[in-house]
Design an enzyme around this catalytic site. Structure first.
Site, short mmCIF file in Angstrom:
data_model
loop_
_atom_site.label_atom_id
_atom_site.label_comp_id
_atom_site.label_asym_id
_atom_site.label_seq_id
_atom_site.Cartn_x
_atom_site.Cartn_y
_atom_site.Cartn_z
CB CYS A 1 -0.95 0.00 1.20
SG CYS A 1 -0.10 0.12 2.79
CD GLU B 1 -4.21 0.18 -3.32
OE1 GLU B 1 -3.19 0.27 -2.62
OE2 GLU B 1 -5.33 -0.12 -2.85
#
Length: 514
Positions: free
Chosen positions: A298, A398
Protein backbone atom coordinates in the site's frame (compact mmCIF):
# COMPACT_ATOMS: atom_id res chain seq x y z
CA UNK A 1 19.20 -13.45 5.47
CA UNK A 2 22.18 -11.92 3.72
CA UNK A 3 20.96 -10.21 0.57
CA UNK A 4 24.37 -10.79 -1.02
CA UNK A 5 24.42 -14.52 -0.37
CA UNK A 6 22.99 -17.24 -2.58
CA UNK A 7 19.26 -17.57 -1.88
CA UNK A 8 18.07 -21.14 -2.06
CA UNK A 9 14.63 -22.24 -3.17
CA UNK A 10 12.78 -22.63 0.15
CA UNK A 11 11.77 -26.12 1.20
CA UNK A 12 8.60 -26.16 3.26
CA UNK A 13 9.27 -27.30 6.82
CA UNK A 14 6.52 -29.89 7.26
CA UNK A 15 7.03 -30.06 11.04
CA UNK A 16 5.95 -26.43 11.49
CA UNK A 17 3.94 -25.74 8.35
CA UNK A 18 2.01 -28.95 7.61
CA UNK A 19 -0.05 -29.49 4.44
CA UNK A 20 -3.15 -28.45 6.37
CA UNK A 21 -2.76 -25.03 7.96
CA UNK A 22 -3.90 -25.22 11.55
CA UNK A 23 -6.02 -22.94 13.68
CA UNK A 24 -4.88 -21.77 17.12
CA UNK A 25 -7.62 -22.10 19.72
CA UNK A 26 -7.05 -21.90 23.47
CA UNK A 27 -3.32 -22.56 23.22
CA UNK A 28 -3.52 -25.54 20.86
CA UNK A 29 -2.88 -25.77 17.13
CA UNK A 30 -5.77 -27.82 15.80
CA UNK A 31 -7.09 -29.02 12.45
CA UNK A 32 -10.37 -27.58 11.28
CA UNK A 33 -13.38 -29.80 10.81
CA UNK A 34 -14.67 -27.69 7.94
CA UNK A 35 -15.38 -29.08 4.48
CA UNK A 36 -14.15 -25.88 2.79
CA UNK A 37 -10.41 -25.85 2.05
CA UNK A 38 -8.37 -23.81 -0.42
CA UNK A 39 -4.93 -24.51 -1.89
CA UNK A 40 -1.97 -22.22 -1.20
CA UNK A 41 0.24 -22.39 -4.31
CA UNK A 42 3.76 -21.06 -4.68
CA UNK A 43 3.17 -18.13 -7.07
CA UNK A 44 6.38 -18.81 -9.02
CA UNK A 45 5.97 -22.57 -9.52
CA UNK A 46 2.29 -23.34 -8.80
CA UNK A 47 3.45 -26.03 -6.32
CA UNK A 48 0.76 -26.44 -3.64
CA UNK A 49 2.44 -25.63 -0.35
CA UNK A 50 -0.52 -26.29 1.95
CA UNK A 51 -4.29 -26.01 2.21
CA UNK A 52 -6.10 -23.51 4.40
CA UNK A 53 -9.47 -24.10 6.06
CA UNK A 54 -12.41 -21.74 6.11
CA UNK A 55 -13.20 -22.03 9.80
CA UNK A 56 -16.72 -23.00 10.75
CA UNK A 57 -19.03 -20.86 12.87
CA UNK A 58 -18.49 -23.20 15.83
CA UNK A 59 -14.71 -22.90 15.48
CA UNK A 60 -14.88 -19.10 15.40
CA UNK A 61 -17.11 -19.18 18.44
CA UNK A 62 -14.62 -21.45 20.24
CA UNK A 63 -11.77 -19.04 19.50
CA UNK A 64 -13.71 -16.04 20.81
CA UNK A 65 -14.83 -18.00 23.89
CA UNK A 66 -11.22 -18.96 24.63
CA UNK A 67 -10.15 -15.34 24.34
CA UNK A 68 -13.03 -14.20 26.55
CA UNK A 69 -12.10 -16.71 29.27
CA UNK A 70 -8.38 -15.91 29.06
CA UNK A 71 -9.08 -12.19 29.46
CA UNK A 72 -10.33 -12.76 33.00
CA UNK A 73 -6.79 -13.50 34.17
CA UNK A 74 -4.62 -11.89 31.50
CA UNK A 75 -6.02 -8.41 32.19
CA UNK A 76 -4.64 -8.65 35.73
CA UNK A 77 -1.24 -10.00 34.72
CA UNK A 78 1.46 -7.59 35.92
CA UNK A 79 2.80 -5.34 33.19
CA UNK A 80 6.44 -6.47 33.70
CA UNK A 81 5.29 -10.06 33.11
CA UNK A 82 3.65 -9.03 29.85
CA UNK A 83 6.79 -7.16 28.78
CA UNK A 84 9.02 -10.18 29.47
CA UNK A 85 6.77 -12.33 27.28
CA UNK A 86 7.47 -10.02 24.36
CA UNK A 87 11.17 -9.91 25.14
CA UNK A 88 11.24 -13.69 24.68
CA UNK A 89 9.02 -13.47 21.60
CA UNK A 90 11.26 -10.96 19.81
CA UNK A 91 14.29 -13.14 20.53
CA UNK A 92 12.62 -16.14 18.91
CA UNK A 93 11.63 -14.12 15.85
CA UNK A 94 15.23 -12.98 15.43
CA UNK A 95 16.49 -16.55 15.81
CA UNK A 96 14.07 -17.79 13.14
CA UNK A 97 14.32 -14.83 10.75
CA UNK A 98 15.73 -16.82 7.82
CA UNK A 99 13.08 -19.50 8.09
CA UNK A 100 10.24 -16.98 8.34
CA UNK A 101 11.56 -14.98 5.38
CA UNK A 102 11.81 -18.17 3.31
CA UNK A 103 8.17 -18.88 4.12
CA UNK A 104 7.15 -15.39 2.93
CA UNK A 105 9.06 -15.99 -0.31
CA UNK A 106 7.43 -19.39 -0.82
CA UNK A 107 3.80 -18.37 -0.30
CA UNK A 108 3.85 -14.74 -1.48
CA UNK A 109 6.76 -14.56 -3.93
CA UNK A 110 8.79 -11.74 -2.38
CA UNK A 111 12.53 -11.60 -2.92
CA UNK A 112 14.76 -12.61 -0.02
CA UNK A 113 15.55 -9.06 1.14
CA UNK A 114 11.90 -7.98 0.78
CA UNK A 115 10.73 -11.04 2.72
CA UNK A 116 13.21 -10.40 5.51
CA UNK A 117 12.12 -6.75 5.61
CA UNK A 118 8.50 -7.91 5.90
CA UNK A 119 9.29 -9.89 9.05
CA UNK A 120 11.74 -7.35 10.45
CA UNK A 121 9.27 -4.46 10.35
CA UNK A 122 6.87 -6.61 12.36
CA UNK A 123 9.67 -7.50 14.77
CA UNK A 124 10.15 -3.79 15.46
CA UNK A 125 6.57 -3.59 16.75
CA UNK A 126 7.20 -6.59 19.03
CA UNK A 127 10.27 -4.80 20.38
CA UNK A 128 8.16 -1.71 21.00
CA UNK A 129 5.64 -3.83 22.93
CA UNK A 130 8.43 -4.62 25.38
CA UNK A 131 8.15 -0.98 26.54
CA UNK A 132 4.52 -1.37 27.55
CA UNK A 133 5.24 -0.36 31.16
CA UNK A 134 5.97 3.21 30.11
CA UNK A 135 3.55 3.26 27.17
CA UNK A 136 0.51 2.38 29.28
CA UNK A 137 1.11 4.95 32.00
CA UNK A 138 -1.78 7.15 33.03
CA UNK A 139 -1.66 10.67 34.49
CA UNK A 140 -1.82 12.12 38.01
CA UNK A 141 -2.59 15.62 39.30
CA UNK A 142 -2.35 16.27 43.03
CA UNK A 143 -4.54 18.79 44.89
CA UNK A 144 -7.13 19.62 42.25
CA UNK A 145 -9.07 20.71 45.35
CA UNK A 146 -8.29 20.61 49.04
CA UNK A 147 -6.83 17.13 49.67
CA UNK A 148 -8.38 15.92 46.39
CA UNK A 149 -6.29 14.18 43.70
CA UNK A 150 -7.32 13.14 40.19
CA UNK A 151 -5.62 10.49 38.13
CA UNK A 152 -6.24 8.36 35.06
CA UNK A 153 -5.52 4.71 34.38
CA UNK A 154 -5.52 2.90 31.02
CA UNK A 155 -7.33 -0.41 31.20
CA UNK A 156 -7.69 -3.13 28.52
CA UNK A 157 -10.91 -3.50 26.55
CA UNK A 158 -11.35 -7.26 26.36
CA UNK A 159 -11.33 -9.47 23.27
CA UNK A 160 -9.94 -7.76 20.15
CA UNK A 161 -9.65 -9.04 16.58
CA UNK A 162 -7.47 -8.39 13.55
CA UNK A 163 -8.07 -8.95 9.83
CA UNK A 164 -4.91 -8.81 7.72
CA UNK A 165 -4.12 -8.64 3.97
CA UNK A 166 -1.92 -10.95 1.91
CA UNK A 167 0.86 -8.53 1.04
CA UNK A 168 2.65 -8.49 4.43
CA UNK A 169 2.02 -11.85 6.13
CA UNK A 170 4.82 -11.19 8.61
CA UNK A 171 4.55 -7.50 9.36
CA UNK A 172 0.86 -6.68 9.55
CA UNK A 173 -0.25 -9.43 11.97
CA UNK A 174 2.61 -8.22 14.17
CA UNK A 175 1.28 -4.66 13.89
CA UNK A 176 -1.87 -5.87 15.61
CA UNK A 177 -1.79 -8.51 18.29
CA UNK A 178 1.47 -7.71 20.13
CA UNK A 179 0.31 -4.22 21.10
CA UNK A 180 -3.23 -5.38 21.88
CA UNK A 181 -2.00 -8.23 24.06
CA UNK A 182 0.69 -6.12 25.73
CA UNK A 183 -2.08 -3.72 26.80
CA UNK A 184 -3.84 -6.61 28.58
CA UNK A 185 -6.35 -7.65 25.90
CA UNK A 186 -6.78 -11.03 24.28
CA UNK A 187 -6.89 -11.48 20.52
CA UNK A 188 -8.41 -13.39 17.59
CA UNK A 189 -6.45 -13.08 14.35
CA UNK A 190 -7.78 -13.83 10.88
CA UNK A 191 -4.80 -13.80 8.53
CA UNK A 192 -5.27 -13.60 4.79
CA UNK A 193 -6.52 -16.86 3.35
CA UNK A 194 -4.04 -16.39 0.48
CA UNK A 195 -0.88 -16.78 2.59
CA UNK A 196 -1.60 -17.89 6.18
CA UNK A 197 1.46 -20.13 6.61
CA UNK A 198 3.82 -17.43 7.89
CA UNK A 199 1.37 -15.94 10.44
CA UNK A 200 0.83 -19.41 11.92
CA UNK A 201 4.59 -20.00 12.09
CA UNK A 202 5.03 -16.72 13.96
CA UNK A 203 2.18 -17.63 16.32
CA UNK A 204 4.02 -20.88 17.10
CA UNK A 205 6.93 -18.76 18.28
CA UNK A 206 4.56 -16.66 20.40
CA UNK A 207 3.31 -19.83 22.09
CA UNK A 208 6.91 -20.98 22.58
CA UNK A 209 7.65 -17.63 24.23
CA UNK A 210 5.00 -18.42 26.86
CA UNK A 211 1.79 -16.90 25.52
CA UNK A 212 -0.94 -18.13 27.93
CA UNK A 213 -3.68 -20.34 26.55
CA UNK A 214 -6.43 -18.38 24.87
CA UNK A 215 -4.64 -15.04 24.81
CA UNK A 216 -3.83 -15.38 21.09
CA UNK A 217 -6.14 -17.32 18.77
CA UNK A 218 -6.18 -17.79 14.98
CA UNK A 219 -9.08 -18.64 12.69
CA UNK A 220 -9.11 -18.74 8.91
CA UNK A 221 -11.48 -17.97 6.06
CA UNK A 222 -12.95 -15.27 3.90
CA UNK A 223 -16.00 -13.04 3.99
CA UNK A 224 -18.04 -15.20 6.38
CA UNK A 225 -15.22 -15.25 8.94
CA UNK A 226 -14.78 -11.49 8.69
CA UNK A 227 -18.51 -10.91 9.18
CA UNK A 228 -18.61 -13.25 12.15
CA UNK A 229 -15.83 -11.32 13.89
CA UNK A 230 -17.42 -7.96 13.11
CA UNK A 231 -20.79 -9.12 14.45
CA UNK A 232 -19.64 -11.02 17.56
CA UNK A 233 -20.89 -9.25 20.71
CA UNK A 234 -17.85 -10.28 22.77
CA UNK A 235 -15.31 -8.60 20.48
CA UNK A 236 -14.64 -5.02 21.53
CA UNK A 237 -12.29 -3.75 18.81
CA UNK A 238 -11.44 -4.62 15.20
CA UNK A 239 -8.23 -3.72 13.37
CA UNK A 240 -8.25 -4.11 9.58
CA UNK A 241 -5.75 -3.57 6.77
CA UNK A 242 -6.82 -4.17 3.16
CA UNK A 243 -8.80 -2.82 0.24
CA UNK A 244 -11.11 0.19 0.50
CA UNK A 245 -14.36 -1.63 -0.40
CA UNK A 246 -13.81 -4.34 2.20
CA UNK A 247 -12.44 -1.89 4.77
CA UNK A 248 -15.50 0.32 4.46
CA UNK A 249 -17.78 -2.68 4.99
CA UNK A 250 -15.72 -3.82 8.00
CA UNK A 251 -15.75 -0.35 9.56
CA UNK A 252 -19.48 0.14 9.10
CA UNK A 253 -20.35 -3.36 10.29
CA UNK A 254 -18.03 -3.29 13.31
CA UNK A 255 -18.83 0.23 14.44
CA UNK A 256 -22.50 -0.46 13.84
CA UNK A 257 -22.35 -3.11 16.58
CA UNK A 258 -20.61 -0.76 19.02
CA UNK A 259 -17.02 -1.85 18.41
CA UNK A 260 -13.99 0.31 18.02
CA UNK A 261 -12.64 -0.01 14.50
CA UNK A 262 -9.52 1.11 12.68
CA UNK A 263 -9.29 0.40 8.96
CA UNK A 264 -6.19 1.18 6.92
CA UNK A 265 -7.23 0.93 3.31
CA UNK A 266 -6.44 1.81 -0.30
CA UNK A 267 -3.72 4.11 -1.55
CA UNK A 268 -2.60 6.05 -4.60
CA UNK A 269 0.80 7.33 -3.57
CA UNK A 270 2.56 10.13 -5.45
CA UNK A 271 6.28 10.72 -5.76
CA UNK A 272 7.03 14.35 -6.65
CA UNK A 273 10.39 15.12 -8.29
CA UNK A 274 11.64 18.70 -8.50
CA UNK A 275 14.35 19.62 -11.00
CA UNK A 276 16.72 20.66 -8.18
CA UNK A 277 16.70 17.13 -6.71
CA UNK A 278 19.76 14.90 -6.73
CA UNK A 279 18.94 13.08 -9.95
CA UNK A 280 20.66 9.76 -9.30
CA UNK A 281 19.42 9.52 -5.72
CA UNK A 282 15.85 10.38 -6.67
CA UNK A 283 15.60 8.00 -9.63
CA UNK A 284 17.27 5.10 -7.83
CA UNK A 285 15.00 5.54 -4.82
CA UNK A 286 11.90 5.69 -6.99
CA UNK A 287 12.81 2.52 -8.89
CA UNK A 288 12.59 0.58 -5.62
CA UNK A 289 9.56 2.47 -4.35
CA UNK A 290 7.60 1.96 -7.57
CA UNK A 291 8.47 -1.68 -8.29
CA UNK A 292 9.78 -3.29 -5.11
CA UNK A 293 7.68 -6.24 -3.91
CA UNK A 294 6.10 -6.09 -7.40
CA UNK A 295 4.21 -3.04 -6.06
CA UNK A 296 2.01 -5.32 -3.95
CA UNK A 297 2.16 -2.92 -1.03
CA UNK A 298 0.00 0.00 0.00
CA UNK A 299 3.01 2.33 0.29
CA UNK A 300 4.26 1.76 -3.27
CA UNK A 301 4.58 4.85 -5.45
CA UNK A 302 1.71 4.60 -7.93
CA UNK A 303 2.19 7.94 -9.68
CA UNK A 304 5.41 9.84 -10.36
CA UNK A 305 4.91 13.59 -10.76
CA UNK A 306 7.77 15.24 -12.65
CA UNK A 307 7.91 19.00 -12.11
CA UNK A 308 9.27 21.34 -14.77
CA UNK A 309 12.57 20.26 -16.31
CA UNK A 310 12.53 17.05 -14.24
CA UNK A 311 10.31 15.76 -17.06
CA UNK A 312 13.51 15.32 -19.06
CA UNK A 313 14.58 12.57 -16.62
CA UNK A 314 11.94 10.06 -17.75
CA UNK A 315 14.14 8.28 -20.35
CA UNK A 316 16.90 7.76 -17.77
CA UNK A 317 14.35 6.39 -15.32
CA UNK A 318 12.95 3.96 -17.89
CA UNK A 319 16.46 2.65 -18.59
CA UNK A 320 17.05 2.01 -14.90
CA UNK A 321 13.76 0.14 -14.63
CA UNK A 322 14.59 -2.00 -17.67
CA UNK A 323 17.59 -3.38 -15.76
CA UNK A 324 15.40 -4.95 -13.05
CA UNK A 325 15.52 -8.74 -12.96
CA UNK A 326 12.16 -10.52 -12.74
CA UNK A 327 12.15 -14.06 -11.35
CA UNK A 328 11.53 -16.33 -8.36
CA UNK A 329 12.24 -14.60 -5.07
CA UNK A 330 14.82 -17.16 -3.96
CA UNK A 331 17.09 -16.67 -6.97
CA UNK A 332 20.11 -14.45 -6.47
CA UNK A 333 19.85 -10.86 -7.70
CA UNK A 334 16.09 -11.09 -8.35
CA UNK A 335 14.54 -7.64 -8.04
CA UNK A 336 10.87 -8.50 -8.63
CA UNK A 337 9.03 -11.70 -7.83
CA UNK A 338 5.63 -12.91 -9.08
CA UNK A 339 2.19 -11.64 -8.20
CA UNK A 340 0.44 -13.77 -5.64
CA UNK A 341 -2.24 -15.43 -7.82
CA UNK A 342 -3.11 -15.85 -11.51
CA UNK A 343 -6.14 -13.62 -10.89
CA UNK A 344 -3.80 -10.82 -9.78
CA UNK A 345 -1.76 -11.18 -12.96
CA UNK A 346 -4.94 -11.13 -15.04
CA UNK A 347 -6.19 -8.02 -13.22
CA UNK A 348 -2.92 -6.12 -13.75
CA UNK A 349 -2.80 -7.15 -17.42
CA UNK A 350 -6.34 -5.81 -17.79
CA UNK A 351 -5.28 -2.44 -16.35
CA UNK A 352 -2.41 -2.22 -18.82
CA UNK A 353 -4.85 -2.84 -21.66
CA UNK A 354 -7.20 -0.16 -20.26
CA UNK A 355 -4.34 2.33 -20.07
CA UNK A 356 -3.53 1.78 -23.73
CA UNK A 357 -7.18 2.02 -24.72
CA UNK A 358 -7.68 5.27 -22.79
CA UNK A 359 -4.75 6.99 -24.49
CA UNK A 360 -1.84 6.74 -22.07
CA UNK A 361 1.57 6.23 -23.70
CA UNK A 362 3.19 2.91 -22.87
CA UNK A 363 6.86 3.63 -22.16
CA UNK A 364 7.63 0.12 -20.87
CA UNK A 365 5.46 -2.99 -21.25
CA UNK A 366 5.78 -5.68 -18.59
CA UNK A 367 3.39 -8.16 -20.16
CA UNK A 368 4.93 -11.40 -21.37
CA UNK A 369 8.12 -10.81 -19.42
CA UNK A 370 10.40 -13.86 -19.96
CA UNK A 371 11.27 -15.89 -16.85
CA UNK A 372 13.03 -19.01 -18.16
CA UNK A 373 12.05 -22.16 -16.32
CA UNK A 374 9.05 -20.53 -14.63
CA UNK A 375 6.72 -19.87 -17.53
CA UNK A 376 3.70 -20.87 -15.43
CA UNK A 377 4.45 -18.32 -12.72
CA UNK A 378 2.38 -15.20 -12.10
CA UNK A 379 4.99 -12.81 -13.44
CA UNK A 380 4.42 -9.26 -14.68
CA UNK A 381 7.40 -7.05 -15.46
CA UNK A 382 7.64 -3.36 -14.61
CA UNK A 383 5.29 -1.22 -16.69
CA UNK A 384 5.41 2.55 -17.18
CA UNK A 385 2.77 4.85 -18.65
CA UNK A 386 3.31 8.51 -19.50
CA UNK A 387 0.77 11.17 -20.52
CA UNK A 388 -1.58 9.92 -17.81
CA UNK A 389 -4.58 12.06 -16.84
CA UNK A 390 -6.72 11.96 -13.68
CA UNK A 391 -9.72 10.62 -15.63
CA UNK A 392 -7.93 7.43 -16.66
CA UNK A 393 -8.76 4.16 -14.92
CA UNK A 394 -5.08 3.37 -14.37
CA UNK A 395 -4.80 6.55 -12.31
CA UNK A 396 -8.07 6.39 -10.40
CA UNK A 397 -7.79 2.76 -9.25
CA UNK A 398 -5.24 1.16 -6.94
CA UNK A 399 -3.74 -1.40 -9.34
CA UNK A 400 -1.66 -3.22 -6.71
CA UNK A 401 0.85 -4.35 -9.29
CA UNK A 402 3.98 -3.04 -11.05
CA UNK A 403 2.32 -0.34 -13.16
CA UNK A 404 3.54 3.25 -12.78
CA UNK A 405 1.81 6.40 -13.99
CA UNK A 406 3.93 9.41 -14.95
CA UNK A 407 2.46 12.91 -14.87
CA UNK A 408 4.13 16.19 -15.84
CA UNK A 409 3.30 19.55 -14.21
CA UNK A 410 4.89 23.00 -14.35
CA UNK A 411 5.16 23.98 -10.67
CA UNK A 412 5.29 22.63 -7.14
CA UNK A 413 1.91 24.25 -6.43
CA UNK A 414 0.37 22.24 -9.25
CA UNK A 415 2.03 19.04 -7.98
CA UNK A 416 0.57 19.62 -4.51
CA UNK A 417 -2.89 20.38 -5.90
CA UNK A 418 -2.76 17.33 -8.17
CA UNK A 419 -1.84 15.06 -5.24
CA UNK A 420 -4.42 16.55 -2.89
CA UNK A 421 -7.18 16.08 -5.46
CA UNK A 422 -6.71 12.33 -5.29
CA UNK A 423 -9.27 10.68 -2.99
CA UNK A 424 -6.63 8.70 -1.08
CA UNK A 425 -4.03 9.99 1.36
CA UNK A 426 -1.81 7.14 2.47
CA UNK A 427 1.74 8.15 1.56
CA UNK A 428 3.69 10.59 -0.60
CA UNK A 429 7.26 11.75 -1.14
CA UNK A 430 9.09 14.74 -2.53
CA UNK A 431 12.62 14.82 -3.93
CA UNK A 432 14.28 18.23 -3.74
CA UNK A 433 17.38 20.07 -2.55
CA UNK A 434 15.29 23.01 -1.35
CA UNK A 435 14.40 23.18 2.32
CA UNK A 436 11.77 25.81 1.55
CA UNK A 437 10.11 23.57 -1.04
CA UNK A 438 10.18 20.59 1.32
CA UNK A 439 8.67 22.65 4.14
CA UNK A 440 5.93 23.99 1.87
CA UNK A 441 5.17 20.44 0.72
CA UNK A 442 4.94 18.91 4.19
CA UNK A 443 2.72 21.78 5.33
CA UNK A 444 0.26 21.82 2.43
CA UNK A 445 0.00 18.17 1.43
CA UNK A 446 -3.05 16.27 2.75
CA UNK A 447 -1.45 12.85 3.14
CA UNK A 448 -0.72 10.81 6.24
CA UNK A 449 2.87 9.66 5.65
CA UNK A 450 5.19 12.20 4.03
CA UNK A 451 8.71 11.44 2.82
CA UNK A 452 11.36 14.05 2.04
CA UNK A 453 14.01 12.53 -0.22
CA UNK A 454 12.71 9.22 1.13
CA UNK A 455 10.20 7.33 -1.02
CA UNK A 456 8.42 4.96 1.40
CA UNK A 457 7.99 6.89 4.67
CA UNK A 458 6.59 4.13 6.88
CA UNK A 459 7.17 5.34 10.47
CA UNK A 460 8.92 3.27 13.10
CA UNK A 461 6.70 1.80 15.83
CA UNK A 462 7.26 4.56 18.39
CA UNK A 463 5.42 6.85 15.98
CA UNK A 464 1.99 6.06 14.53
CA UNK A 465 1.10 4.87 11.05
CA UNK A 466 -1.38 7.50 9.96
CA UNK A 467 -3.18 8.03 6.64
CA UNK A 468 -5.91 10.45 5.62
CA UNK A 469 -8.90 10.86 3.30
CA UNK A 470 -10.06 7.58 1.74
CA UNK A 471 -7.03 5.65 3.00
CA UNK A 472 -8.21 5.45 6.60
CA UNK A 473 -11.37 5.00 8.63
CA UNK A 474 -11.18 5.50 12.38
CA UNK A 475 -9.33 8.09 14.42
CA UNK A 476 -6.36 6.04 15.64
CA UNK A 477 -3.54 4.24 13.84
CA UNK A 478 -2.47 0.59 14.11
CA UNK A 479 0.71 1.02 16.15
CA UNK A 480 2.72 3.64 18.02
CA UNK A 481 1.27 6.03 20.59
CA UNK A 482 -2.18 6.04 19.01
CA UNK A 483 -2.69 2.31 19.30
CA UNK A 484 -2.37 2.41 23.10
CA UNK A 485 -5.45 4.62 23.09
CA UNK A 486 -7.19 2.28 20.66
CA UNK A 487 -6.62 -0.84 22.76
CA UNK A 488 -7.38 0.71 26.16
CA UNK A 489 -10.13 2.65 27.86
CA UNK A 490 -9.30 5.59 30.08
CA UNK A 491 -10.71 5.63 33.59
CA UNK A 492 -10.53 8.84 35.63
CA UNK A 493 -10.49 8.66 39.43
CA UNK A 494 -11.01 11.61 41.75
CA UNK A 495 -10.14 10.77 45.36
CA UNK A 496 -10.19 12.43 48.77
CA UNK A 497 -8.83 10.85 51.93
CA UNK A 498 -10.22 12.91 54.86
CA UNK A 499 -8.02 13.36 57.90
CA UNK A 500 -10.81 12.36 60.26
CA UNK A 501 -14.52 11.55 60.21
CA UNK A 502 -15.70 13.72 63.12
CA UNK A 503 -17.45 16.30 60.96
CA UNK A 504 -21.16 16.38 60.40
CA UNK A 505 -22.89 14.61 57.57
CA UNK A 506 -25.40 15.85 55.07
CA UNK A 507 -25.35 17.24 51.61
CA UNK A 508 -22.92 20.00 52.51
CA UNK A 509 -20.09 17.48 52.87
CA UNK A 510 -20.05 16.83 49.10
CA UNK A 511 -16.75 17.60 47.39
CA UNK A 512 -16.60 21.09 45.98
CA UNK A 513 -13.84 21.63 43.44
CA UNK A 514 -12.74 25.19 44.19
Amino acid sequence: MDAESEIQQPALDRTLTPPKVKMLINGRFVDSGTSHWEDIPNPATKEVLATVPYSSADEIEAAVAAAREAFKTWKNTPIPTRARLFLRFQGLIRKNMDRLAASVTAELGKTGPDAEGDVFRGLEVVEHACSIASLQMGGYVENVASRVDTYTILQPLGVCAGITPFNFPGMIPLWMYPMAIACGNTFVLKPSELDPITPVMIAELAQEAGMPDGVLNIVHGGKDTVNALCDHPDIKAISFVGSAPVGTLVYNRASGTGKRAQCMMAANNHGIVLPDANKEHALNALVGACFGASAQRCMAIHTMVLVGKASDWLPAFVEKVKALKVGPGWEKDTDMGPLIRPAAKERVTGYIEKGIAEGAELELDGRDVPVPGYEQGNFIGPTIFSKVTPEMTIYKDEIFGPVLNVVNVDTLDKAIAFTNNNPFGNGTAIFTSSGAAAHKFQNEIDVGQVGINLPIPVPLPFFSFTGSSGSKLGDLGPYGKQVIEFYTQTKTITARWPQDDTGGGGVNTAITLK
